[in-house]
Structures are given as C-alpha cells and as structure tokens.
Enzyme design. Structure first.
Site, PDB file in Angstrom:
ATOM      1  CE  LYS A  20      18.631  30.453 -21.226  1.00  0.00           C
ATOM      2  NZ  LYS A  20      18.017  30.897 -22.238  1.00  0.00           N
ATOM      3  NE  ARG A  95      12.488  32.883 -20.831  1.00  0.00           N
ATOM      4  CZ  ARG A  95      13.453  33.291 -21.879  1.00  0.00           C
ATOM      5  NH1 ARG A  95      13.365  32.656 -22.952  1.00  0.00           N
ATOM      6  NH2 ARG A  95      14.092  34.305 -21.668  1.00  0.00           N
ATOM      7  NE  ARG A 134      22.063  39.154 -24.636  1.00  0.00           N
ATOM      8  CZ  ARG A 134      21.470  38.337 -23.924  1.00  0.00           C
ATOM      9  NH1 ARG A 134      21.864  37.203 -23.894  1.00  0.00           N
ATOM     10  NH2 ARG A 134      20.350  38.725 -23.413  1.00  0.00           N
ATOM     11  NE  ARG A 169      17.505  40.015 -26.984  1.00  0.00           N
ATOM     12  CZ  ARG A 169      17.320  38.962 -26.149  1.00  0.00           C
ATOM     13  NH1 ARG A 169      18.074  37.742 -26.481  1.00  0.00           N
ATOM     14  NH2 ARG A 169      16.511  38.838 -25.259  1.00  0.00           N
ATOM     15  NE  ARG A 180      15.452  39.708 -20.831  1.00  0.00           N
ATOM     16  CZ  ARG A 180      16.393  39.753 -21.468  1.00  0.00           C
ATOM     17  NH1 ARG A 180      17.011  40.805 -21.656  1.00  0.00           N
ATOM     18  NH2 ARG A 180      16.680  38.734 -21.989  1.00  0.00           N
TER      19      ARG A 180
HETATM   20  P1  AMP Z   1      15.410  35.528 -24.837  1.00  0.00           P
HETATM   21  O1  AMP Z   1      15.903  35.790 -26.050  1.00  0.00           O
HETATM   22  O2  AMP Z   1      15.312  33.848 -24.473  1.00  0.00           O
HETATM   23  O3  AMP Z   1      16.168  36.366 -23.684  1.00  0.00           O
HETATM   24  O4  AMP Z   1      13.966  35.663 -24.621  1.00  0.00           O
HETATM   25  C1  AMP Z   1      13.439  37.178 -24.905  1.00  0.00           C
HETATM   26  C2  AMP Z   1      11.984  37.270 -24.503  1.00  0.00           C
HETATM   27  O5  AMP Z   1      11.195  36.404 -25.242  1.00  0.00           O
HETATM   28  C3  AMP Z   1      11.818  37.119 -23.137  1.00  0.00           C
HETATM   29  O6  AMP Z   1      11.834  38.269 -22.267  1.00  0.00           O
HETATM   30  C4  AMP Z   1      10.078  36.633 -23.277  1.00  0.00           C
HETATM   31  O7  AMP Z   1       9.566  38.028 -23.280  1.00  0.00           O
HETATM   32  C5  AMP Z   1      10.221  36.047 -24.331  1.00  0.00           C
HETATM   33  N1  AMP Z   1      10.272  34.627 -24.289  1.00  0.00           N
HETATM   34  C6  AMP Z   1      11.143  33.842 -24.628  1.00  0.00           C
HETATM   35  N2  AMP Z   1      11.000  32.525 -24.497  1.00  0.00           N
HETATM   36  C7  AMP Z   1       9.753  32.454 -23.845  1.00  0.00           C
HETATM   37  C8  AMP Z   1       9.024  31.604 -23.063  1.00  0.00           C
HETATM   38  N3  AMP Z   1       9.189  30.214 -23.350  1.00  0.00           N
HETATM   39  N4  AMP Z   1       8.030  31.826 -22.555  1.00  0.00           N
HETATM   40  C9  AMP Z   1       7.272  33.064 -22.543  1.00  0.00           C
HETATM   41  N5  AMP Z   1       8.146  34.112 -23.042  1.00  0.00           N
HETATM   42  C10 AMP Z   1       9.046  33.807 -23.816  1.00  0.00           C
END
Ligand code: AMP
Length: 231
Positions: A20, A95, A134, A169, A180
C-alpha cells in the site's frame, strides 16, 4: 492519463505488507496528490514526542490499533487544511468501521467525497515474508521502502535515493506481524464491503511486481473515472 487527473480523493485498503505505502507513494509522485499515511503521521508524532504520539506508541509497539479518537482528530485537522483542497491519497486511514463513518461525516462537512477506493488483494502467506523483509529509509523526508529479497538497495543498509541508513520498523519484526494481521482481518477487512456497498471499491491483484501493480492501479482509476463520467 488525463482522466486520472480529475480523480482527486483516493483511498487505499490492503493488509500490512500488501504494498500500500509503495503504491501510494508512486501515485503521489505521478499525480502530485498529497499522500497521507496514517502510520507515517503517527511515527512522526511519536518521534516528536507529542501527546498523541506518546499515547500511540504503546499501541503501535504491540501491533495494535491506536484508539480511534487519536486518528480521527489527526485526520480532521489534516483534511480541513488548505493543502488537502486539491485532493489526497489516504493510506492506512480509515482502518475500522468507526473511523470510516467518521471520515464520511468529515467529508460531508467539507462538502467533499471519495472518488475511488483501491483494495490491494494479496494472499496471507505472502504477507509475513513481505513485512519482515521490509527496510525503510531513516531520512523522514525520503521514507523510501526496500525489501531485502524483492527490492534490495544497491548498497546494503543504505538508501539508493539519499544514502541514509535503512532500518527495520520495530513493528515489522516477526513477533508483531501476527498481531497486526489479526487486527487487519478483524477490524479493517469489513471496510471492503462498506465501500463496495457505496460502489467505490476497485480490487487490484497485489501479488506481482510493483510496476505491474502500479500500471493496474492507473488503469483501474482511469476506467473508474470514465464510468463516473458516463453516470
Ligand atoms: P502502518 O504504517 O500503516 O502499518 O501503521 C503502523 C501502526 O500504526 C499500526 O500497526 C497501528 O498501530 C497504527 N495505525 C496506523 N493507522 C492507524 C489507524 N487508522 N487506526 C489505528 N491505528 C493505526
């Protein structure tokens, strides 16, 4: 790709590891649209040590979703700002259903609406390998993403674009990936039906090469645009 320029507010759905972030970045580069990644925004807030960032960190470290009110407030501020008036690409928000309904209400208040929702479809067994391999550029203005096997940098541990160090990360480590993915299946996947019911959903196979997937996304957005012009 002229028709694409008229599509201004695009949302991406997809599991962690579906590519994404990479695809949103490519689309932002091509169209000039603002790329709004909730994960990047939260990581920035965490690095700055803001109140929201400190609260978010505990959840992110466990691979869990951050409370809705934090995200909703963050996006309310962002989407109401003038820089979003020409459109945006949403990556990672909403989300869950509560966030999606809040986004609907916010866009209605702004007299705006989404033009398309791209769902990146990928089998679960591919996701763990994609996530754990990654590596991300540590330079926050660059944020380039690599993969140890599928898209390695020319020099190990260094970004091809800016030369900064790459890092993994903390939530990309294997222990957290299961958590996740489970959050994705239970909370985010219902959004597929939510946006399908609004006739906005377009599903793209996200299992091949990044360039091929990107070409499919452009084609999909183009045909979506032509369909909405006809209606
Ligand atoms: P990502 O980089 O999109 O994988 O997001 C990393 C982490 O940020 C996720 O595992 C969540 O802990 C938090 N996160 C990102 N976007 C959201 C969202 N819309 N709602 C809640 N937590 C989020």
């Amino acid at each position: 790709m002229e028709a694409l320029n008229n599509i201004m507010r695009i949302l991406f759905l997809g599991a962690p590891g579906s590519g994404k972030g990479t695809q949103c970045k490519k689309l932002a580069d091509k169209t000039g649209l603002l790329h709004l990644s909730s994960g990047d925004m939260l990581r920035e807030a965490t690095a700055k040590g803001t109140e929201a960032g400190q609260l978010a960190k505990g959840f992110m470290d466990k691979g869990q979703l951050v409370p809705d009110d934090v995200l909703i407030k963050m996006f309310e501020e962002k989407l109401s700002s003038p820089e979003c008036a020409k459109g945006f690409i949403l990556d990672g928000f909403p989300r869950n259903l509560a966030q999606a309904k809040s986004l609907d209400a916010l866009l209605e208040k702004l007299r705006s609406q989404l033009n398309a929702v791209i769902n990146l479809q990928i089998d679960d067994h591919l996701l763990t390998e994609r996530i754990t391999g990654r590596r991300v550029c540590s330079n926050k203005t660059c944020n380039a993403v690599y993969h140890m096997t599928f898209a390695p940098p020319a020099q190990e541990g260094r970004c091809d674009l800016c030369g900064s160090a790459l890092y993994q990360r903390s939530d990309d480590k294997e222990e957290l990936v299961k958590e996740r993915l489970s959050a994705y299946h239970s909370q985010t996947e219902p959004l597929i039906d939510f946006y399908d019911a609004k006739l906005l959903l377009r599903t793209v196979d996200a299992q091949g090469k990044a360039e091929v997937i990107f070409a499919d996304i452009l084609k999909t957005l183009d045909s979506q645009k032509k369909t909405s012009n006809r209606n």
